[in-house]
Design a protein around this motif. Structure first.
Motif, PDB file in Angstrom:
ATOM      1  N   LEU A  34       0.792  -1.220   0.000  1.00  0.00           N
ATOM      2  CA  LEU A  34       0.000   0.000   0.000  1.00  0.00           C
ATOM      3  C   LEU A  34       0.831   1.279   0.000  1.00  0.00           C
ATOM      4  N   ASN A  82     -10.227  -5.839  -0.531  1.00  0.00           N
ATOM      5  CA  ASN A  82      -9.770  -4.494  -0.159  1.00  0.00           C
ATOM      6  C   ASN A  82      -9.795  -4.310   1.353  1.00  0.00           C
ATOM      7  N   GLU A 140      -6.355  -3.777   3.589  1.00  0.00           N
ATOM      8  CA  GLU A 140      -6.158  -2.468   4.204  1.00  0.00           C
ATOM      9  C   GLU A 140      -6.201  -2.527   5.731  1.00  0.00           C
ATOM     10  N   GLU A 141      -7.207  -3.190   6.278  1.00  0.00           N
ATOM     11  CA  GLU A 141      -7.340  -3.174   7.738  1.00  0.00           C
ATOM     12  C   GLU A 141      -6.253  -4.000   8.420  1.00  0.00           C
ATOM     13  N   VAL A 172      -2.770  -1.803   7.462  1.00  0.00           N
ATOM     14  CA  VAL A 172      -2.667  -0.405   7.897  1.00  0.00           C
ATOM     15  C   VAL A 172      -3.032  -0.229   9.370  1.00  0.00           C
ATOM     16  N   ARG A 199      -3.427   5.614   4.727  1.00  0.00           N
ATOM     17  CA  ARG A 199      -4.703   5.206   4.143  1.00  0.00           C
ATOM     18  C   ARG A 199      -5.199   6.266   3.150  1.00  0.00           C
ATOM     19  N   TYR A 223      -3.155   6.377  -0.572  1.00  0.00           N
ATOM     20  CA  TYR A 223      -3.438   5.516  -1.719  1.00  0.00           C
ATOM     21  C   TYR A 223      -4.853   5.709  -2.279  1.00  0.00           C
ATOM     22  N   HIS A 224      -5.545   6.732  -1.772  1.00  0.00           N
ATOM     23  CA  HIS A 224      -6.809   7.160  -2.374  1.00  0.00           C
ATOM     24  C   HIS A 224      -6.683   8.528  -3.043  1.00  0.00           C
ATOM     25  N   ASN A 282     -10.659   9.433   3.550  1.00  0.00           N
ATOM     26  CA  ASN A 282     -10.013   8.206   4.010  1.00  0.00           C
ATOM     27  C   ASN A 282      -9.089   8.445   5.190  1.00  0.00           C
ATOM     28  N   GLY A 286      -9.537   6.465   8.544  1.00  0.00           N
ATOM     29  CA  GLY A 286      -8.406   5.846   9.211  1.00  0.00           C
ATOM     30  C   GLY A 286      -8.304   6.233  10.674  1.00  0.00           C
ATOM     31  N   HIS A 338     -15.633  -2.230   6.568  1.00  0.00           N
ATOM     32  CA  HIS A 338     -15.028  -1.817   5.300  1.00  0.00           C
ATOM     33  C   HIS A 338     -15.617  -2.613   4.139  1.00  0.00           C
TER      34      HIS A 338
END
Length: 253
Positions: free
Chosen positions: A24, A158, A162-163, A166, A192, A195-196, A207, A211, A231
């Motif tokens: 990520l 996803n 992510e969870e 991160v 977080r 990457y958005h 995001n 986060g 999520h």
């Protein structure tokens, strides 16, 4: 949480660098490049669009295989974080991925999804209307027989990647390295958001807020399943909902 001995810190710092340069963190840098490219275009941000789930191959079955391989990659990313924690004595129950509190975890997930989902949607439309965000298309997949299943799996992938990485992995490692609790939380939230960035400034801010909320919840409860489930719910609603409403309502970009 047990701190890492000073003589071992460099190895763990290198571990973090390697993990996120493959996953990520690299996505964050690529996302920044995409945002800069969008800003350099003569067209305003809100007149540009970006799609999240797109066809990967022209042949129907090959496209399905490619979509599933993407989900497999996300699952592996989360697996890397869990494996590295496990190798240093941190078991699933320590970060809240055991199955001992199914009802409480499910209720927590629904609460988190509601807290983030409704305000997040409002923030997105506000940022888009102000020209701070691209028009985000959650899916441009055609109506193949496998589309809904692929989108649900992508949402779960996803959420898992992510969870786990991160929140469960990164915040744990940073605190082991001696970072203050809220400093680690803020760093994870900024990652977080990074990457958005391809979505625009609204995607980044939204995001980061997500986060902060998710990370704070985890630091207080040490339960990661509610974050993964919440999520997943948010992404399923976005992916499937957009597919159902696309071309049928005027207010959707």
């Amino acid at each position: 949480m047990t701190l890492i001995p000073a003589e071992e810190k460099r190895g763990y710092q290198l571990e973090l660098l390697i993990v996120f340069s493959m996953t990520l963190g690299l996505s964050g840098l690529r996302s920044l490049v995409r945002l800069i490219d969008s800003l350099l275009q003569p067209t305003p941000l809100n007149q540009q669009s970006v799609a999240i789930n797109v066809p990967q191959a022209r042949a129907d079955l090959l496209d399905l295989v490619a979509q599933l391989l993407g989900v497999l990659q996300l699952a592996a990313w989360g697996g890397i974080g869990l494996y590295l924690l496990w190798r240093t004595g941190i078991k699933l129950r320590v970060i809240g991925l055991d199955g001992t509190r199914k009802l409480a975890d499910s209720l927590g997930a629904l609460g988190l999804a509601a807290i983030i989902g409704i305000p997040g949607l409002g923030l997105y439309f506000a940022a888009w209307a102000l020209g701070l965000n691209l028009a985000v298309q959650p899916s441009t997949l055609d109506n193949q027989w496998w589309m809904s299943v692929a989108l649900i799996l992508a949402a779960a992938g996803n959420a898992w990647a992510e969870e786990v990485l991160v929140v469960g992995y990164l915040i744990t490692r940073l605190q082991q390295l001696g970072w203050r609790q809220y400093t680690a939380l803020f760093a994870a939230a900024v990652l977080r958001g990074s990457y958005h960035l391809y979505q625009g400034f609204g995607g980044f801010v939204g995001n980061v807020v997500m986060g902060l909320v998710f990370g704070f919840y985890w630091q207080r409860t040490k339960r990661l399943w509610p974050l993964v489930i919440a999520h997943t719910i948010l992404d399923v609603v976005a992916f499937i909902g957009y597919t159902m409403l696309r071309g049928k309502v005027s207010w959707l970009p």
